[in-house]
Motif scaffolding. Structure first.
Motif, PDB file in Angstrom:
ATOM      1  N   THR A   1       0.725  -1.134   0.062  1.00 21.82           N
ATOM      2  CA  THR A   1      -0.058  -0.010   0.147  1.00 21.82           C
ATOM      3  C   THR A   1       0.996   1.290  -0.073  1.00 21.82           C
ATOM      4  O   THR A   1       0.608   2.186  -0.710  1.00 21.82           O
ATOM      5  CB  THR A   1      -0.772  -0.020   1.281  1.00 21.82           C
ATOM      6  OG1 THR A   1      -1.858  -1.245   1.307  1.00 21.82           O
ATOM      7  CG2 THR A   1      -1.735   1.300   1.062  1.00 21.82           C
TER       8      THR A   1
ATOM      9  N   GLU B   1       1.161   3.990  -3.047  1.00 24.66           N
ATOM     10  CA  GLU B   1       0.816   5.486  -2.787  1.00 24.66           C
ATOM     11  C   GLU B   1       1.968   6.577  -3.012  1.00 24.66           C
ATOM     12  O   GLU B   1       1.767   7.404  -3.422  1.00 24.66           O
ATOM     13  CB  GLU B   1       0.583   5.810  -1.083  1.00 24.66           C
ATOM     14  CG  GLU B   1      -0.679   5.017  -0.922  1.00 24.66           C
ATOM     15  CD  GLU B   1      -1.879   5.595  -1.714  1.00 24.66           C
ATOM     16  OE1 GLU B   1      -2.220   6.843  -1.686  1.00 24.66           O
ATOM     17  OE2 GLU B   1      -2.762   4.802  -2.137  1.00 24.66           O
TER      18      GLU B   1
ATOM     19  N   ARG C   1       1.542   6.859  -6.727  1.00 31.15           N
ATOM     20  CA  ARG C   1       0.816   7.582  -7.000  1.00 31.15           C
ATOM     21  C   ARG C   1       0.920   9.124  -6.575  1.00 31.15           C
ATOM     22  O   ARG C   1       0.485   9.972  -7.320  1.00 31.15           O
ATOM     23  CB  ARG C   1      -0.609   7.137  -6.338  1.00 31.15           C
ATOM     24  CG  ARG C   1      -1.301   5.908  -6.893  1.00 31.15           C
ATOM     25  CD  ARG C   1      -2.528   5.658  -6.314  1.00 31.15           C
ATOM     26  NE  ARG C   1      -3.170   4.321  -6.864  1.00 31.15           N
ATOM     27  CZ  ARG C   1      -2.920   3.221  -6.591  1.00 31.15           C
ATOM     28  NH1 ARG C   1      -2.086   3.029  -5.499  1.00 31.15           N
ATOM     29  NH2 ARG C   1      -3.224   2.220  -7.073  1.00 31.15           N
TER      30      ARG C   1
ATOM     31  N   GLY D   1      -3.747  -1.568  -3.164  1.00 30.50           N
ATOM     32  CA  GLY D   1      -3.261  -0.470  -3.988  1.00 30.50           C
ATOM     33  C   GLY D   1      -2.536  -1.075  -5.387  1.00 30.50           C
ATOM     34  O   GLY D   1      -2.087  -0.074  -6.154  1.00 30.50           O
TER      35      GLY D   1
ATOM     36  N   ASP E   1      -6.447   0.475  -8.909  1.00 32.88           N
ATOM     37  CA  ASP E   1      -6.909   1.853  -8.653  1.00 32.88           C
ATOM     38  C   ASP E   1      -8.467   1.818  -8.589  1.00 32.88           C
ATOM     39  O   ASP E   1      -9.338   2.205  -7.823  1.00 32.88           O
ATOM     40  CB  ASP E   1      -6.632   3.084  -9.702  1.00 32.88           C
ATOM     41  CG  ASP E   1      -5.123   3.214  -9.655  1.00 32.88           C
ATOM     42  OD1 ASP E   1      -4.739   3.795  -8.493  1.00 32.88           O
ATOM     43  OD2 ASP E   1      -4.481   2.999 -10.800  1.00 32.88           O
TER      44      ASP E   1
ATOM     45  N   GLU F   1     -13.406  -1.381   3.676  1.00 33.94           N
ATOM     46  CA  GLU F   1     -12.138  -0.486   3.035  1.00 33.94           C
ATOM     47  C   GLU F   1     -12.484  -0.422   1.673  1.00 33.94           C
ATOM     48  O   GLU F   1     -11.653   0.313   1.179  1.00 33.94           O
ATOM     49  CB  GLU F   1     -11.174  -1.280   3.397  1.00 33.94           C
ATOM     50  CG  GLU F   1     -10.676  -1.367   4.866  1.00 33.94           C
ATOM     51  CD  GLU F   1      -9.387  -2.057   5.164  1.00 33.94           C
ATOM     52  OE1 GLU F   1      -8.519  -2.358   3.901  1.00 33.94           O
ATOM     53  OE2 GLU F   1      -8.907  -2.418   6.125  1.00 33.94           O
TER      54      GLU F   1
ATOM     55  N   THR G   1     -13.565   1.595  -5.311  1.00 32.53           N
ATOM     56  CA  THR G   1     -12.250   2.271  -5.167  1.00 32.53           C
ATOM     57  C   THR G   1     -11.738   2.058  -3.658  1.00 32.53           C
ATOM     58  O   THR G   1     -12.787   1.829  -3.038  1.00 32.53           O
ATOM     59  CB  THR G   1     -12.198   3.803  -5.538  1.00 32.53           C
ATOM     60  OG1 THR G   1     -13.100   4.344  -4.741  1.00 32.53           O
ATOM     61  CG2 THR G   1     -12.315   3.939  -7.111  1.00 32.53           C
ATOM     62  N   ARG G   2     -10.651   2.307  -3.253  1.00 32.70           N
ATOM     63  CA  ARG G   2     -10.195   2.198  -1.776  1.00 32.70           C
ATOM     64  C   ARG G   2     -10.825   3.432  -1.137  1.00 32.70           C
ATOM     65  O   ARG G   2     -10.488   4.512  -1.419  1.00 32.70           O
ATOM     66  CB  ARG G   2      -8.804   2.323  -1.717  1.00 32.70           C
ATOM     67  CG  ARG G   2      -8.202   1.049  -2.089  1.00 32.70           C
ATOM     68  CD  ARG G   2      -6.626   0.932  -1.974  1.00 32.70           C
ATOM     69  NE  ARG G   2      -5.922   1.923  -2.804  1.00 32.70           N
ATOM     70  CZ  ARG G   2      -4.685   2.409  -2.190  1.00 32.70           C
ATOM     71  NH1 ARG G   2      -4.345   2.042  -1.063  1.00 32.70           N
ATOM     72  NH2 ARG G   2      -4.494   3.270  -2.838  1.00 32.70           N
TER      73      ARG G   2
ATOM     74  N   HIS H   1      -8.956   6.860   0.111  1.00 31.36           N
ATOM     75  CA  HIS H   1      -7.572   6.973  -0.741  1.00 31.36           C
ATOM     76  C   HIS H   1      -8.161   7.758  -2.016  1.00 31.36           C
ATOM     77  O   HIS H   1      -8.676   7.084  -2.805  1.00 31.36           O
ATOM     78  CB  HIS H   1      -6.885   5.807  -1.158  1.00 31.36           C
ATOM     79  CG  HIS H   1      -6.354   4.826   0.325  1.00 31.36           C
ATOM     80  ND1 HIS H   1      -4.812   5.111   0.427  1.00 31.36           N
ATOM     81  CD2 HIS H   1      -6.939   4.134   1.001  1.00 31.36           C
ATOM     82  CE1 HIS H   1      -4.791   4.341   1.428  1.00 31.36           C
ATOM     83  NE2 HIS H   1      -5.911   3.941   1.830  1.00 31.36           N
TER      84      HIS H   1
END
Length: 300
Positions: A70, A74, A77, A139, A142, A156, A273-274, A277
């Motif tokens: 994760t 990130e 991203r 992650g 997306d 989540e 999506t998450r 995030h």
């Protein structure tokens, strides 16, 4: 743990060996070993065990790896988002699609997206829940577009409904069940379930229960819609199938819809999506294109 330690952990887990991870990262094996030991010293636990085939994660290592993936995603991203906010066409969007989404939604959504983001890479994979949700949480993915998971599987995960598709039951044209008009006539049929238990293909049981019938057991499962159609055609088996998808791909297959008088609850296609995030600007624009395409389908 430092960022370099996190990257080391992920690289070793993916490569399955220190030597393979060193090659991927462009480092020497002793340097990588030192980085791993520092990470384990910081955490106070062992993350890997050596085996005859390389290294394997410990139980604690498995949990740490999930967090590490994760974090690395990130970081990637973050780099992409800053570049996109500067006006650069940089980065990638990872999307997992159900067959219906791949055929009916994504082509036109992607065409619209590439008009404004021609240099953003869109990486498409296929999958259904529950298997498609783990990469999303970690992650690696997306966006997931497909059947909405049950509430218990959606932790989540932010779930946005897009559209509903009627569900029908199909079989081969020469099947003894082709002329069936009720679910009661299908209790002894050979059922094919698409996907894993608890997945969208498992919905065929509930209509039997709703009508006071003992639900049949699917003796064969298929991870592929097209694989399921092949089995239906060749074996005279039956399975549930999204009508919106059947309308597009039925031609060329010796299959047909069974004219049941009972109705089956529609399948809800959603965008996932998450939770918590935010998407990159490019990913958000792709989501908007998906929404536009879904609205067009609902009006059709």
């Amino acid at each position: 743990m430092k960022v370099q330690h996190i990257q080391t952990l992920v690289a070793i887990a993916d490569a399955g060996s220190l030597r393979g991870a060193a090659e991927v990262l462009g480092k020497s094996q002793p340097a990588l070993t030192k980085s791993l030991r520092q990470a384990e010293d910081d955490l106070g636990v062992s993350l890997f065990q050596r085996s005859s085939r390389g290294v394997v994660l410990t139980e604690v290592g498995e949990r740490v790896l999930s967090r590490a993936r994760t974090i690395t995603s990130e970081i990637t991203r973050l780099d992409d988002e800053v570049a996109q906010l500067r006006g650069e066409q940089k980065g990638a969007v990872h999307v997992c699609l159900s067959p219906l989404a791949a055929i009916k939604i994504m082509p036109r959504a992607l065409s619209r997206f590439h008009k404004s983001h021609p240099n953003i890479e869109v990486r498409l994979t296929s999958g259904l829940f529950p298997g498609a949700l783990k990469p999303l949480r970690e992650g690696k993915t997306d966006i997931v577009i497909g059947p909405a998971p049950p509430v218990g599987l959606a932790r989540e995960i932010a779930v946005e409904p897009l559209l509903d598709t009627p569900i029908v039951v199909i079989t081969s044209r020469n099947s003894p069940f082709a002329g069936a008009t009720s679910l009661a006539e299908l209790t002894d049929a050979r059922w094919i379930m698409i996907g894993a238990p608890l997945g969208p293909g498992d919905i065929f049981r509930q209509p039997f229960i709703n009508h006071g019938l003992t639900p049949p057991k699917a003796m064969t499962t298929s991870e592929s819609y097209f694989g399921a159609m092949s089995l239906v055609e060749s074996l005279g088996a039956v399975c549930t199938f999204p009508l919106r998808l059947l309308e597009d791909i039925q031609k060329g297959w010796d299959i047909e819809q069974i004219p049941l008088r009972e109705t089956i609850a529609p399948l809800r296609i959603s965008l996932m999506t998450r939770a918590g995030h935010p998407l990159t600007p490019a990913a958000e624009e792709l989501v908007n294109c998906v929404r536009i395409r879904s609205e067009t389908m609902k009006r059709a």
